[in-house]
Structures are given as structure tokens and as C-alpha cells.
Motif scaffolding. Structure first.
Motif, PDB file in Angstrom:
ATOM      1  N   THR A  61       0.954  -1.388   0.029  1.00  0.00           N
ATOM      2  CA  THR A  61       0.032   0.066  -0.117  1.00  0.00           C
ATOM      3  C   THR A  61       0.893   1.300   0.061  1.00  0.00           C
ATOM      4  O   THR A  61       1.812   1.263   0.966  1.00  0.00           O
ATOM      5  N   LEU A  62       0.637   2.048  -0.833  1.00  0.00           N
ATOM      6  CA  LEU A  62       1.226   3.405  -0.983  1.00  0.00           C
ATOM      7  C   LEU A  62       0.958   4.421  -0.224  1.00  0.00           C
ATOM      8  O   LEU A  62      -0.365   4.636  -0.267  1.00  0.00           O
ATOM      9  N   GLN A  63       1.527   5.222   0.582  1.00  0.00           N
ATOM     10  CA  GLN A  63       1.211   6.328   1.301  1.00  0.00           C
ATOM     11  C   GLN A  63       0.815   7.521   0.321  1.00  0.00           C
ATOM     12  O   GLN A  63       1.347   7.857  -0.485  1.00  0.00           O
ATOM     13  N   HIS A  64      -0.297   8.334   0.823  1.00  0.00           N
ATOM     14  CA  HIS A  64      -0.702   9.427   0.097  1.00  0.00           C
ATOM     15  C   HIS A  64      -0.420  10.770   0.899  1.00  0.00           C
ATOM     16  O   HIS A  64      -0.635  11.797   0.497  1.00  0.00           O
ATOM     17  N   THR A  65       0.130  10.513   2.018  1.00  0.00           N
ATOM     18  CA  THR A  65       0.775  11.588   2.878  1.00  0.00           C
ATOM     19  C   THR A  65       2.177  11.465   3.310  1.00  0.00           C
ATOM     20  O   THR A  65       2.424  10.326   3.630  1.00  0.00           O
ATOM     21  N   ILE A  66       2.794  12.632   3.186  1.00  0.00           N
ATOM     22  CA  ILE A  66       4.147  12.464   3.902  1.00  0.00           C
ATOM     23  C   ILE A  66       4.057  13.375   5.415  1.00  0.00           C
ATOM     24  O   ILE A  66       3.610  14.323   5.395  1.00  0.00           O
ATOM     25  N   LYS A  67       4.143  12.778   6.498  1.00  0.00           N
ATOM     26  CA  LYS A  67       4.073  13.059   7.621  1.00  0.00           C
ATOM     27  C   LYS A  67       5.449  14.143   8.071  1.00  0.00           C
ATOM     28  O   LYS A  67       6.416  13.707   7.766  1.00  0.00           O
ATOM     29  N   ALA A  68       5.026  15.192   8.707  1.00  0.00           N
ATOM     30  CA  ALA A  68       5.866  16.140   9.207  1.00  0.00           C
ATOM     31  C   ALA A  68       5.645  16.730  10.463  1.00  0.00           C
ATOM     32  O   ALA A  68       4.402  16.872  10.836  1.00  0.00           O
ATOM     33  N   VAL A  69       6.686  16.853  11.293  1.00  0.00           N
ATOM     34  CA  VAL A  69       6.477  17.864  12.607  1.00  0.00           C
ATOM     35  C   VAL A  69       7.202  19.143  12.667  1.00  0.00           C
ATOM     36  O   VAL A  69       8.320  19.121  12.258  1.00  0.00           O
ATOM     37  N   VAL A  70       6.433  20.007  13.076  1.00  0.00           N
ATOM     38  CA  VAL A  70       7.028  21.338  13.279  1.00  0.00           C
ATOM     39  C   VAL A  70       7.205  21.711  14.546  1.00  0.00           C
ATOM     40  O   VAL A  70       6.052  21.476  15.495  1.00  0.00           O
ATOM     41  N   ARG A  71       8.230  22.367  15.183  1.00  0.00           N
ATOM     42  CA  ARG A  71       8.580  22.496  16.583  1.00  0.00           C
ATOM     43  C   ARG A  71       9.002  23.830  16.575  1.00  0.00           C
ATOM     44  O   ARG A  71       9.790  24.194  15.617  1.00  0.00           O
ATOM     45  N   LYS A  72       8.947  24.517  17.626  1.00  0.00           N
ATOM     46  CA  LYS A  72       9.786  25.895  17.834  1.00  0.00           C
ATOM     47  C   LYS A  72      11.121  25.507  18.494  1.00  0.00           C
ATOM     48  O   LYS A  72      11.096  24.942  19.427  1.00  0.00           O
ATOM     49  N   GLY A  73      12.108  26.191  17.824  1.00  0.00           N
ATOM     50  CA  GLY A  73      13.381  25.971  18.138  1.00  0.00           C
ATOM     51  C   GLY A  73      13.936  27.224  18.910  1.00  0.00           C
ATOM     52  O   GLY A  73      13.075  27.980  19.252  1.00  0.00           O
ATOM     53  N   ASP A  74      15.148  27.371  19.227  1.00  0.00           N
ATOM     54  CA  ASP A  74      15.462  28.454  20.001  1.00  0.00           C
ATOM     55  C   ASP A  74      15.399  29.863  19.257  1.00  0.00           C
ATOM     56  O   ASP A  74      14.843  30.968  19.843  1.00  0.00           O
TER      57      ASP A  74
END
Length: 76
Positions: free
Chosen positions: A2-15
């Protein structure tokens, strides 16, 4: 397979910047604002996938990016 339809990403605050990191592919980028980091993430993913066989990476054609934002709890 099964091929994924989404690419998961995380955004976080750095310094000093926001940092975006993909879970499924080797892409990390940053930006001073949320708008900038999102734009940079789109561009970095597009460049990373350019010329690649998406099926070999487990991805369906034209995948979207699903972004999760990591937040610190607010203190009262």
C-alpha cells in the motif's frame, strides 16, 4: 504494498526558528516564521522527490504533506 498518500512532518519551535522535520523521508528545514517554515518544507520536499520513483519510496503519486505542530503547554 500500500502506497502512502501523505508525507508526515512535525513542526516545532527551536531557539530562534521553527523547525520542520519529515517522518517518512529525509527532509529537515527551518524558517523564522510559521509561513516561512511551511513554504520551505514544501520546497524541500519537492526538491527531495524530484526525479525519484515515488513507489520505491512507498509513496503514491502526488502525495500531500500532513503537518503536526508540537506545542509547549501554556502555564497559568
Amino acid at each position: 504494498m500500500t502506497l502512502q498518500h501523505t508525507i508526515k512532518a512535525v513542526v516545532r519551535k527551536g531557539d530562534t526558528h521553527y523547525i520542520a522535520e519529515c517522518i517518512d523521508i529525509a527532509v529537515v528545514t527551518q524558517g523564522e516564521t510559521l509561513n516561512e517554515v511551511m513554504s520551505n518544507l514544501q520546497e524541500a520536499v519537492a526538491l527531495h522527490l524530484d526525479g525519484e520513483d515515488l513507489a520505491e519510496l512507498g509513496l503514491a503519486p502526488n502525495p500531500t504533506i500532513l503537518v503536526t505542530m508540537e506545542l509547549e503547554p501554556a502555564h497559568a
